[in-house]
Design a protein around this motif. Structure first.
Motif, PDB file in Angstrom:
ATOM      1  N   LEU A 122       0.581  -0.998   0.112  1.00 40.32           N
ATOM      2  CA  LEU A 122       0.066   0.005   0.194  1.00 40.32           C
ATOM      3  C   LEU A 122       0.925   1.216   0.094  1.00 40.32           C
ATOM      4  N   GLN A 127      -2.226   3.505   2.584  1.00 44.35           N
ATOM      5  CA  GLN A 127      -2.108   2.987   4.160  1.00 44.35           C
ATOM      6  C   GLN A 127      -2.968   3.845   4.843  1.00 44.35           C
ATOM      7  N   SER A 185      -6.531   3.398   4.412  1.00 41.06           N
ATOM      8  CA  SER A 185      -6.879   2.050   4.870  1.00 41.06           C
ATOM      9  C   SER A 185      -7.245   2.028   6.530  1.00 41.06           C
ATOM     10  N   THR A 239      -8.748  -5.527   8.314  1.00 40.48           N
ATOM     11  CA  THR A 239      -7.888  -4.643   7.548  1.00 40.48           C
ATOM     12  C   THR A 239      -8.701  -4.166   6.106  1.00 40.48           C
TER      13      THR A 239
END
Length: 484
Positions: A61, A66, A69, A78
């Motif tokens: 990522l 990231q 996320s 996740t």
């Protein structure tokens, strides 16, 4: 573009570890300047991983993704951001096939869809992310996080049209035969999905030593894939009759050995058995090769030589007008994700000089290959100029591509010293305007070095994507490293 002039001031020393290549928000490569850094990266050494300011977008990522996320995460799961619900559902279906008892769910925000995975399904989501290239892009993440403004849809659509027309002019076909995708591997995903309309639930057959994800995507995400080394047509005939594959996949040329199969003969044999041929021309490029008369589909990573800047992920898929399944394939191609607006605009801007830039890259690579062959420390140089099957496909005014590979007489001990001393940018990817080197086998096949060696790809092989530096100055850098 990068504020650092990578042609004259490359990222090559230990202090450069983890620097993005280029020095830009959406860079697709990162600096691994020493052999020990490559090993530390593969061993997931915490200090090395912490130093990385970015990562090749399919291998992990991007920092913006990231952050997104974490923002999209729910219930300790996740989050994997995708641009469309179709792409997220495809990833979810893959996870459920691989881990039926695992837990997954989808959520949507204003612009993106997240696949949420538990500990048992996350490895499969990561594999899907890497092999297919269908994840959301860093530019989409920047918009979702409020770091960048969303482009005007009309501007983005105009950019997509311009890119398709540019590719159509290169290949000499109609623009409607070209679709654009978030990555080259996403183009392969669309190709393999379309092939299901012809030969459902069948494995593929890959010819020649493969780029890792060209082989892994059929094997892991679709219905299996078999690898056939060599260029023996009798062995191919036996494999076609024994496996009845969904398609034959070839690279033009292969990565990193830079060899082509006898494409006209392979295609004639495959078509005689009712099997389409899919080609990856990322390294050879459509500017250099005339492959469409022989193949049914061509997918390309436009991230590489077509864009040349190293700061945009994109791919294309072409349906050959010569294919006996042309109409059926055109109807069957239905991408689960398209090239994002911001990436389309960046790609169009970056590729405006492709007709001038690629021939210069090719000429510089040829000059370096010829000089390396004469150096006493070099055991072998791999370059398409030595492959008769590549030469047979070349356009009259074509070149050989920007890539070469070399092996040194003293093996890994010498290769590591040369790599450390080499004053060029060092990291994954290819086709950039700046030279980019890497110990390819270590990066692509670290967990299967023995298998790669058996296939003729030694662990100490160095792959070089040659850039636009002055050829004489570039040779001096290589000569100095080889003599160190």
């Amino acid at each position: 573009m990068s504020p650092r002039d990578l042609l004259h001031d490359p990222c090559w020393q230990g202090k450069d570890l983890g620097q993005p290549l280029p020095d830009a928000t959406h860079a697709v490569s990162m600096t691994l300047p020493r052999w020990q850094d490559v090993i530390a990266y593969e061993e997931k050494d915490p200090a090395c991983r912490k130093a990385l300011q970015t990562i090749y977008p399919r291998f992990g990522l991007h920092p913006l993704l990231q952050e997104l996320s974490v923002q999209m995460a729910v219930d300790g799961l996740t989050a994997w951001p995708f641009s469309t619900e179709a792409a997220a559902r495809a990833a979810q279906a893959h996870c459920q096939r691989q881990e039926p008892d695992g837990h997954t769910r989808l959520t949507r925000d204003e612009t993106l869809v997240a696949l949420h995975t538990d500990a048992s399904t996350s490895p499969h989501a990561k594999a899907f992310w890497q092999h297919t290239g269908l994840g959301a892009s860093s530019r989409q993440a920047a918009v979702a996080l409020g770091r960048e403004s969303a482009p005007a849809p009309a501007t983005a659509e105009a950019a997509r049209t311009a890119v398709r027309q540019r590719l159509a002019a290169i290949h000499g076909i109609e623009a409607h035969r070209i679709s654009l995708h978030p990555a080259g591997m996403a183009g392969l995903h669309a190709a393999l999905s379309a092939i299901q309309s012809l030969k459902p639930n069948r494995p593929t057959l890959q010819l020649g030593f493969p780029y890792v994800d060209v082989l892994k995507q059929p094997q892991v995400v679709f219905h299996g894939g078999e690898l056939l080394q060599g260029n023996n047509l009798e062995e191919l005939k036996d494999a076609l009759e024994r496996r009845d594959p969904a398609a034959v996949i070839v690279e033009l040329p292969s990565n990193p050995l830079l060899r082509c199969v006898d494409l006209p003969a392979v295609a004639e044999l495959a078509h005689r058995h009712g099997i389409p041929v899919i080609a990856d021309d990322t390294i050879g490029t459509g500017l250099n090769l005339r492959a469409l008369p022989h193949v049914d589909l061509i997918f390309t990573s436009l991230t590489k030589s077509f864009a040349g800047r190293g700061d945009v992920m994109a791919g294309s898929l072409l349906v050959s007008p010569h294919s006996p399944w042309s109409d059926q394939l055109l109807t069957a191609i239905s991408p689960v994700a398209r090239l994002a607006d911001g990436d389309a605009i960046a790609l169009e801007e970056a590729s405006r000089d492709v007709d001038q830039r690629v021939p210069q890259l090719d000429a510089n690579a040829l000059a370096l290959a010829e000089r390396l062959e004469r150096h006493p420390a070099v055991a072998r140089v791999q370059h398409p100029k030595d492959c008769p099957h590549f030469l047979a496909l070349m356009r009259p005014d074509g070149g050989h591509g920007c890539l070469l590979s070399l092996e040194l007489k003293q093996g890994e001990a010498k290769a590591s010293r040369v790599y450390d001393a080499l004053r060029v940018c060092k990291g994954p990817s290819l086709g950039t305007s700046f030279t980019l080197a890497c110990p390819y086998t270590q990066l692509a096949h670290y967990d299967e070095l023995g298998w790669a060696a058996e296939c003729g790809v030694p662990s100490h092989l160095l792959r070089v994507s040659v850039g636009l530096e002055d050829p004489g100055e570039l040779w001096e850098r290589f000569r100095d490293a080889l003599d160190a």
